[in-house]
Scaffold this motif. Structure first.
Motif, short mmCIF file in Angstrom:
data_model
loop_
_atom_site.label_atom_id
_atom_site.label_comp_id
_atom_site.label_asym_id
_atom_site.label_seq_id
_atom_site.Cartn_x
_atom_site.Cartn_y
_atom_site.Cartn_z
N UNK A 19 0.82 -1.21 0.00
CA UNK A 19 0.00 0.00 0.00
C UNK A 19 0.86 1.26 0.00
N UNK A 20 1.90 1.27 0.83
CA UNK A 20 2.78 2.44 0.88
C UNK A 20 3.48 2.64 -0.46
N UNK B 170 5.74 7.36 8.47
CA UNK B 170 4.71 7.27 9.49
C UNK B 170 4.34 5.81 9.79
N UNK B 171 4.44 4.95 8.81
CA UNK B 171 4.05 3.55 8.99
C UNK B 171 5.22 2.63 9.33
N UNK C 31 -5.15 2.90 4.41
CA UNK C 31 -5.87 3.50 3.29
C UNK C 31 -6.52 4.82 3.70
N UNK C 32 -7.13 4.85 4.88
CA UNK C 32 -7.79 6.07 5.35
C UNK C 32 -6.79 7.19 5.57
N UNK C 33 -5.64 6.84 6.15
CA UNK C 33 -4.63 7.87 6.40
C UNK C 33 -4.10 8.44 5.10
N UNK C 34 -3.92 7.59 4.09
CA UNK C 34 -3.46 8.08 2.79
C UNK C 34 -4.48 9.01 2.15
#
Length: 398
Positions: free
Chosen positions: A135-136, A145-146, A355-358
């Motif tokens: 995802x990243x 951040x992750x 996904x929400x953070x992105x």
């Protein structure tokens, strides 16, 4: 993390919310060697599943930074949050599920089941780690951040460390902790059956040593565990211990003095926690105590977090009976569905958080925060409903 068997789900009491009702459902062992409580069939107790499902929702909401939805969780109103609930209830369900396996299959059955469950959680952790990295990479965001930049820059070393549970992306730390706790649950159950008070005392001693000497489990690359298993094991042991030797503490938990003290502690912690968010309230706290209170450590389960959770448990046991009508509402049934599938739903929550953070980095308005919070919980409910439907069909065929 989804330890409940069908037997445990049917007969097991919800100890976090139902300690005051346990005396009429459980026969506490009196022999020297000890036996697990003989659970009477009073129908399915949805409080276990509902509590864990709500904890999963709250964890998802809390993991999204600067999310308005987190104001619906415990995090902003006291020292503890959903993590303490999740760990404690896992100890309860482990005692129920593995205890049932012990009665049916003996210690060989307990060991095989704990090993199999540990393997399931281990595989889920590796899959989620890879999914986070993908995802990243696809979004080109949140590498720092992750905590996945090191995985993208040096995948070989990072995956090798992940394989031995030393490397973990953000929000996945609880999975390695559960791998270790499940691996050790068979000997823990053996000890609890024979010397419950001594076993709980040893767990408390280990917890105290973590705070006295800084003990932890090796981690990479920065040596930090968001959930130090040496400290958080205490909540799992407490949950299992209550199922086996809870009669010892039951009169204390249900006493009026304990309830009053619990309510007072929750009110004080509410003011302190709100002062972290609301500046004017900081004047209510003396400067000397403020520095101590504002640095409550989650990694090692700060004593204030532990006390706050115990106070919540006392009040909940007092206010929420086993036959609470609210359990029949659609919201509680949806939560119970998620709680019955805690491992896949937790993993889904981690992916939804990324996904929400992105998405919030591109459009972080209030409306988007609300939409993503609702959509994430709806996706968790839909996934849990589908998993329950599949399980029901398999059971009917068998």
């Amino acid at each position: 993390m989804n330890e409940l068997t069908s037997e445990a789900r049917t007969a097991g009491p919800f100890c976090w919310l139902g300690v005051s009702q346990m005396h009429d459902r459980i026969t506490i062992p009196m022999s020297a060697t000890g036996e697990l409580p003989q659970l009477k069939d009073h129908g399915r107790d949805l409080r276990i599943d509902a509590c864990r499902g709500i904890a999963l929702w709250w964890i998802f909401l809390d993991h999204i930074p600067n999310n308005i939805g987190s104001w619906l969780t415990l995090r902003n109103y006291g020292f503890s949050d959903a993590a303490e609930i999740f760990m404690f209830v896992s100890g309860v369900t482990c005692a129920l599920a593995y205890g049932a396996a012990w009665r049916r299959e003996g210690w060989s059955g307990v060991i095989s089941r704990t090993l199999r469950r540990s393997w399931d959680i281990y595989v889920a952790f590796l899959v989620v780690t890879l999914a986070c990295a993908i995802l990243v990479h696809l979004t080109g965001r949140l590498a720092d951040e992750s905590n996945t930049r090191v995985l993208l820059d040096d995948p070989g070393a990072a995956l090798a460390r992940a394989a031995v549970l030393q490397y973990r992306p953000v929000n996945t730390d609880v999975l390695p902790a559960f791998v270790l706790l499940h691996l050790l649950f068979a000997p823990l159950l053996w000890l609890l059956l024979r010397a419950p008070k001594a076993t709980l005392g040893a767990s408390l001693a280990l917890y105290a040593s973590v705070h006295a000497f800084g003990w932890t489990v090796p981690a990479w690359p920065d040596g930090h565990w968001a959930f130090n298993p040496l400290a958080w094991q205490l909540l799992v042991v407490l949950g299992a211990w209550w199922m086996i030797d809870g009669k010892t503490v039951q009169p204390w938990v249900t006493s009026r003095t304990t309830r009053v003290l619990a309510v007072l502690f929750l009110l004080v912690s509410l003011v302190i926690a709100l002062s972290w968010q609301i500046g004017p309230l900081q004047a209510l706290i003396p400067t000397g105590q403020a520095k101590l209170l504002y640095s409550v450590d989650k990694s090692n389960l700060d004593p204030l977090r532990l006390l706050h959770f115990l106070a919540i448990a006392v009040v909940a046991a007092w206010l929420v009976p086993r036959n609470w009508r609210g359990l029949a509402t659609p919201v509680m049934r949806a939560a119970a569905s998620c709680g019955q599938n805690s491992l896949p739903i937790y993993c889904l929550g981690v992916i939804l958080t990324f996904a929400s953070q992105a998405l919030l980095e591109t459009s972080g308005g209030l409306a988007m925060q609300i939409a993503l919070s609702l959509a994430g919980i709806a996706a968790m409910i839909a996934a849990a409903t589908l998993l329950n439907s599949i399980s029901t069909k398999r059971w009917q065929r068998s």
